[in-house]
Design a protein around this motif. Structure first.
Motif, PDB file in Angstrom:
ATOM      1  N   UNK A 356      54.650  77.705  56.834  1.00 51.58           N
ATOM      2  CA  UNK A 356      55.278  76.402  57.051  1.00 51.58           C
ATOM      3  C   UNK A 356      56.521  76.199  56.178  1.00 51.58           C
ATOM      4  N   UNK A 357      56.385  76.401  54.878  1.00 52.73           N
ATOM      5  CA  UNK A 357      57.464  76.062  53.940  1.00 52.73           C
ATOM      6  C   UNK A 357      58.010  77.323  53.288  1.00 52.73           C
ATOM      7  N   UNK A 358      59.310  77.305  53.006  1.00 50.39           N
ATOM      8  CA  UNK A 358      59.946  78.455  52.365  1.00 50.39           C
ATOM      9  C   UNK A 358      61.279  78.018  51.770  1.00 50.39           C
ATOM     10  N   UNK A 359      61.694  78.693  50.692  1.00 51.80           N
ATOM     11  CA  UNK A 359      63.018  78.468  50.092  1.00 51.80           C
ATOM     12  C   UNK A 359      63.557  79.791  49.561  1.00 51.80           C
ATOM     13  N   UNK A 360      64.879  79.929  49.468  1.00 55.40           N
ATOM     14  CA  UNK A 360      65.464  81.078  48.789  1.00 55.40           C
ATOM     15  C   UNK A 360      65.615  80.777  47.300  1.00 55.40           C
ATOM     16  N   UNK A 371      62.745  85.353  48.134  1.00 55.41           N
ATOM     17  CA  UNK A 371      62.235  84.324  49.036  1.00 55.41           C
ATOM     18  C   UNK A 371      60.831  83.909  48.596  1.00 55.41           C
ATOM     19  N   UNK A 372      60.569  82.604  48.634  1.00 53.80           N
ATOM     20  CA  UNK A 372      59.222  82.091  48.388  1.00 53.80           C
ATOM     21  C   UNK A 372      58.744  81.399  49.653  1.00 53.80           C
ATOM     22  N   UNK A 373      57.454  81.538  49.979  1.00 54.96           N
ATOM     23  CA  UNK A 373      56.919  80.961  51.211  1.00 54.96           C
ATOM     24  C   UNK A 373      55.475  80.545  51.004  1.00 54.96           C
ATOM     25  N   UNK A 374      55.043  79.576  51.825  1.00 58.95           N
ATOM     26  CA  UNK A 374      53.702  79.004  51.749  1.00 58.95           C
ATOM     27  C   UNK A 374      53.010  79.152  53.090  1.00 58.95           C
ATOM     28  N   UNK A 375      51.747  79.568  53.062  1.00 62.92           N
ATOM     29  CA  UNK A 375      50.933  79.682  54.273  1.00 62.92           C
ATOM     30  C   UNK A 375      49.822  78.643  54.250  1.00 62.92           C
ATOM     31  N   UNK A 376      49.416  78.195  55.435  1.00 62.43           N
ATOM     32  CA  UNK A 376      48.207  77.387  55.566  1.00 62.43           C
ATOM     33  C   UNK A 376      47.003  78.334  55.555  1.00 62.43           C
ATOM     34  N   UNK A 377      45.993  78.012  54.754  1.00 64.41           N
ATOM     35  CA  UNK A 377      44.829  78.882  54.604  1.00 64.41           C
ATOM     36  C   UNK A 377      45.259  80.303  54.257  1.00 64.41           C
ATOM     37  N   UNK A 378      46.174  80.389  53.306  1.00 65.50           N
ATOM     38  CA  UNK A 378      46.675  81.680  52.863  1.00 65.50           C
ATOM     39  C   UNK A 378      47.249  81.567  51.467  1.00 65.50           C
ATOM     40  N   UNK A 379      47.890  82.631  51.034  1.00 62.76           N
ATOM     41  CA  UNK A 379      48.406  82.710  49.680  1.00 62.76           C
ATOM     42  C   UNK A 379      49.864  82.249  49.610  1.00 62.76           C
ATOM     43  N   UNK A 380      50.241  81.873  48.414  1.00 61.76           N
ATOM     44  CA  UNK A 380      51.661  81.658  48.123  1.00 61.76           C
ATOM     45  C   UNK A 380      52.324  83.029  48.037  1.00 61.76           C
ATOM     46  N   UNK A 381      53.535  83.129  48.606  1.00 62.64           N
ATOM     47  CA  UNK A 381      54.244  84.411  48.644  1.00 62.64           C
ATOM     48  C   UNK A 381      55.533  84.331  47.833  1.00 62.64           C
ATOM     49  N   UNK A 382      55.793  85.370  47.089  1.00 65.45           N
ATOM     50  CA  UNK A 382      57.075  85.516  46.395  1.00 65.45           C
ATOM     51  C   UNK A 382      57.628  86.885  46.757  1.00 65.45           C
TER      52      UNK A 382
END
Length: 658
Positions: A356-360, A371-382
């Motif tokens: 859903x959400x992400x930023x550079x 890049x950073x990103x967020x998942x629903x029912x998942x992990x935060x990503x970097x």
């Protein structure tokens, strides 16, 4: 621009997800609402790197400090947070003008929370004091000056009708700053803001380049007959609806972003959608837009959310990242002006199909964009960008006077040696879906070692032109009113001039730019002359040759080995108290000192007669000298009784010492 031979091949090297390794092993159990949970890559402590604020996790909103190398320390326990169980988005700004970034945490079914930044990851809940206690289902917000008084105002948007038993209000709000960091809601409510219950994002940009920020609203359900997206031209104190000129697309619009895709200096728009084409709206000026997504090959998507343009590979052009909650994420790489290809899988950016959400952000300050990103029912990503084969880069940070220190509303243009525009952008607000990115302009230069021409336009309409700015650095772009004042005390003084001389002795590097009045990426005579003019005090000319001492030091016609800003020729060794410079301390010395004070008797060594070393010559000096000679009082300050010299002493043309 000249491209590096390996740029295109370097762009096939995948990103690596290093979130857990860098202290971000964070799992999203749920998100309230089911439209993602925002986060911010924000420099909360003003140390030059991006810290993280993350909503939507089990427990409190997380605050994580970047250690300067892209690894994170959990500071949540230090923050003293209120309970915010439905926090789902955030916005940042400096509405009180104190020079740090405050936070607005956006909530679902309860009032939002304004957290004043008190420094060192300490925050105070001042929501009620600043006038932001309105409850609702808030999905986005943006701080920017909308009425031209330099204080940051606030746009808040709501994304859905309230649930049963929840607050009745879920529409948007437009608040104006009272000039002290508190807010009052606009007395001229805008119906596109206050009446729409499905607005996901409100974006503030200067679409017509007239010097004020306009409003663009991303409205869900336009594809099924509910309101279209809205473009509202800022004609303070009113707004004109310009949506019918092409930007008012009727789609299920979620995340939106801007960039100058076709390099004409105007901000274009990209909007995500549901199971239909994602429009790329090209700005033709005067609020006329047309959809060119098919022409550029970037229209495909399923249920798109956050999206943004950035320069992957630092090859000098823009690429596009779009996250999706029902299909793999998409990364559109630009190979030419109208030639974009999708290769998220090749770069390991496809994700799980629940994003859903992400930023550079440049999390590790190595010049490339992570890049950073967020998942629903998942992990935060970097996602860490690969280091191999990248071009040169530039990072730019405009700085404006109080109260809009962060220059919200500024814009930049970068041109090559031929004068051709290769990057234009604006520091608007509301650029990221539910989230905030770094307040930095960052772009690739390919093989170029400098930015040949740069123009920065500040929110007050003033601008500066810079040339030959060296690559691979982060540069502050100071407003003209701030130049020369390195210690930021409000005036150009001798401390600032001293820092200028130190900076001028080395290469032009970050820290020098505050002295570069003419913007030529050099510290020259003309810059120092501007420092003298702003200082406004007659400077010493110890050898009376018509050139002040500081200019002679800068030109190299005199030297200053002890760093006290006095030419060595005027800074001879002496014995403090030896007024007549005969190397003997006796009654003749206080007598001559009194003659100097009361009859103007010349003295060849002013440093020797400053007996108490307070950098002043007055009656206290002969009193101290006589007290030592006849009452065994405190002896003169060093150098005494041997010859010597101390930094900070006054001039000494002849101290009598060998």
């Amino acid at each position: 621009m000249i491209l590096l031979p390996c740029i295109l091949c370097s762009q096939s090297i995948p990103f690596t997800d290093e979130a857990a390794f860098r202290g971000l092993d964070l799992f999203y159990i749920t998100s309230v609402p089911d439209a993602g949970a925002g986060f911010g890559a924000i420099d909360l402590d003003q140390d030059g790197d991006a810290d993280l604020v993350i909503t939507g996790l089990a427990g409190p909103v997380r605050f994580l400090e970047n250690d300067g190398s892209g690894y994170f320390i959990d500071r949540t326990a230090d923050v003293n947070l209120p309970e915010m169980p439905t926090a789902n988005a955030l916005a940042t700004g400096d509405p009180d003008g104190d020079g740090d970034l405050d936070l607005l945490i956006l909530c679902w079914g309860q009032h939002d929370y304004f957290l004043r930044n008190d420094g060192d990851f300490l925050f105070t809940d001042t929501t009620e004091e600043v006038g932001l206690m309105t409850s609702g289902n808030t999905s986005g917000a943006a701080f920017a000056d909308l009425n031209g008084d330099d204080w940051l105002d606030l746009l808040v948007v709501g994304s859905a009708p309230s649930t049963a038993g929840g607050p009745e209000s879920s529409h948007g709000h437009l608040y104006y700053n009272n000039g002290d960091g508190t807010f009052e809601e606009s007395v001229n409510p805008l119906e596109p803001i206050t009446n729409i219950l499905v607005t996901f994002q409100g974006l503030l940009q200067d679409f017509d380049l007239d010097g004020d920020l306009d409003i663009y609203l991303s409205n869900d359900k336009g594809c099924v007959g509910d309101p279209q997206n809205y473009m509202l031209e800022n004609s303070d104190p009113f707004y004109l609806d310009q949506s019918d000129l092409g930007s008012g697309v009727s789609i299920c619009s979620m995340g939106i972003t801007t960039a100058d895709v076709n390099l004409d200096g105007l901000m274009d728009l990209y909007c995500t959608n549901v199971n239909e084409a994602h429009p790329l709206l090209i700005n033709q000026g005067d609020f006329n837009f047309y959809d060119a997504s098919d022409d550029y090959g970037i229209s495909d998507g399923s249920v798109g959310w956050a999206n943004f343009f950035f320069d992957h590979g630092l090859d000098g052009d823009l690429d596009l990242f779009v996250v999706d909650s029902m299909a793999p994420n998409r990364f559109f790489e630009q190979l030419g002006p109208m030639n974009w290809i999708e290769n998220a899988s090749e770069l390991d950016l496809a994700g799980t199909g629940q994003s859903f959400c992400a930023v550079p952000l440049d999390v590790d300050l190595d010049g490339d964009i992570d890049l950073a990103a967020q998942d629903c029912l998942g992990y935060f990503h970097l996602y860490i960008h690969p280091n191999e084969g990248n071009g040169n880069f530039i990072r730019l940070d405009p700085v404006a006077p109080f109260p809009n220190h962060f220059a919200i509303g500024s814009r930049i243009e970068l041109r090559d040696e031929s004068g051709d525009l290769f990057y234009a952008s604006q520091r608007g607000a509301g650029q990221h879906y539910r989230s905030e990115g770094e307040m930095i302009f960052q772009h690739g230069l390919a093989a170029a070692e400098t930015v040949a021409h740069l123009t920065v336009t500040f929110p007050d309409g003033s601008s500066r032109n810079l040339t030959d700015l060296p690559a691979n650095h982060t540069w502050k772009l100071y407003h003209s009113d701030l130049l020369g004042d390195a210690n930021r005390d409000g005036s150009v003084d001798l401390e600032d001039i001293s820092q200028f001389l130190i900076a001028a002795a080395g290469d032009f590097s970050p820290g020098c730019e505050i002295f570069d009045f003419d913007g030529d990426s050099l510290l020259s005579v003309s810059d120092l002359e501007m420092m003298f003019m702003l200082h406004g005090v007659l400077l010493p000319d110890c050898d009376s040759d018509g050139v002040n001492d500081l200019m002679e030091l800068f030109l190299g016609t005199e030297i200053d080995t002890d760093g006290d800003l006095l030419p060595d020729a005027c800074d001879r060794d002496f014995i403090r108290g030896d007024v007549n410079t005969d190397l003997i301390l006796n009654i003749a010395d206080p007598i001559q000192l009194l003659q100097h004070l009361f009859f103007g008797e010349p003295c060849s060594c002013m440093a020797a007669i400053d007996i108490n070393h307070d950098e002043l010559v007055n009656i206290a000096d002969p009193v101290a000298l006589l007290g030592y000679q006849f009452n065994s009082a405190t002896p003169p300050a060093a150098p005494f009784p041997e010859c010597g010299n101390l930094a900070g002493d006054q001039t000494c043309l002849d101290g009598g010492c060998p």
